[in-house]
Design an enzyme around this catalytic site. Structure first.
Site, short mmCIF file in Angstrom:
data_model
loop_
_atom_site.label_atom_id
_atom_site.label_comp_id
_atom_site.label_asym_id
_atom_site.label_seq_id
_atom_site.Cartn_x
_atom_site.Cartn_y
_atom_site.Cartn_z
CB ALA A 78 -0.90 0.01 1.23
CD GLU A 111 -3.93 -13.95 -3.19
OE1 GLU A 111 -3.52 -13.18 -2.31
OE2 GLU A 111 -3.85 -15.19 -3.08
CG ASN A 116 -4.43 -1.90 -8.40
OD1 ASN A 116 -3.88 -1.03 -9.07
ND2 ASN A 116 -4.24 -2.04 -7.09
CE1 TYR A 123 3.01 -5.67 -6.76
CE2 TYR A 123 0.77 -6.06 -7.49
CZ TYR A 123 1.66 -5.60 -6.54
OH TYR A 123 1.19 -5.07 -5.37
#
Length: 168
Positions: A78, A111, A116, A123
């Protein structure tokens, strides 16, 4: 992708960071981890949580990893909304990638919400690939999760050293 790079210091999460990390959870996630859940991770020998601190010492991001045997599970990533797209998540992720390689983990997996796109792109840029989908994994709103995994190869010299029948 990341536009500018924010100067941050990546350090292990401590009890001193819990209030800010819990606040970040509430800001970033529709089903946030509680402060108590985060505090429990500080005592979990299988977990490593990192925080990204700005120049004033404020938590601007954090990430969590659980390691079971040679498997790494990224549980949380986050970043404060006003600090996104400045390389913070990438720097947190890089620490886990370096850890995984240095400790010969077979893979890292996580996950991410199917919508998103920025996180999926981040990633993907670090070598994670889609490995499946969990239907209706997220609540508020209900949404699928994309499972993303990065596997690590350590050469064939260790894989071929056993004799026939080992482990059978």
């Amino acid at each position: 992708m990341e536009h500018t790079s924010m100067h941050v210091r990546i350090v292990p999460m401590t009890a001193d960071h819990l209030d800010e990390v819990a606040e970040l959870e509430r800001i970033c996630f529709s089903t946030p981890w509680s402060r108590n859940m985060l505090a429990e991770e500080l005592d979990n020998a299988l977990s490593a949580f990192l925080v990204a601190l700005d120049d004033s010492g404020k938590v601007v991001g954090y990430a969590g990893l659980q390691v079971v045997l040679d498997e790494g599970y990224i549980t949380n990533v986050a970043v404060r909304p006003e600090c996104r797209r400045q390389g913070v998540a990438g720097k947190l992720l890089q620490v886990f990638l370096d850890f995984a390689q240095g400790n010969h983990l077979a893979f890292l997996t996580l996950e991410v919400r199917a919508s998103n796109y920025d996180a999926i792109a981040l990633y993907g840029s670090r070598g994670f690939r889609s490995a499946g989908r969990r239907k209706n994994y997220y609540e508020h709103p209900k949404e699928d999760a994309i499972i993303m995994t990065k596997e690590f190869e350590y050469g064939t010299e260790t894989a071929d050293t056993g004799t026939a029948g080992d482990g059978v």
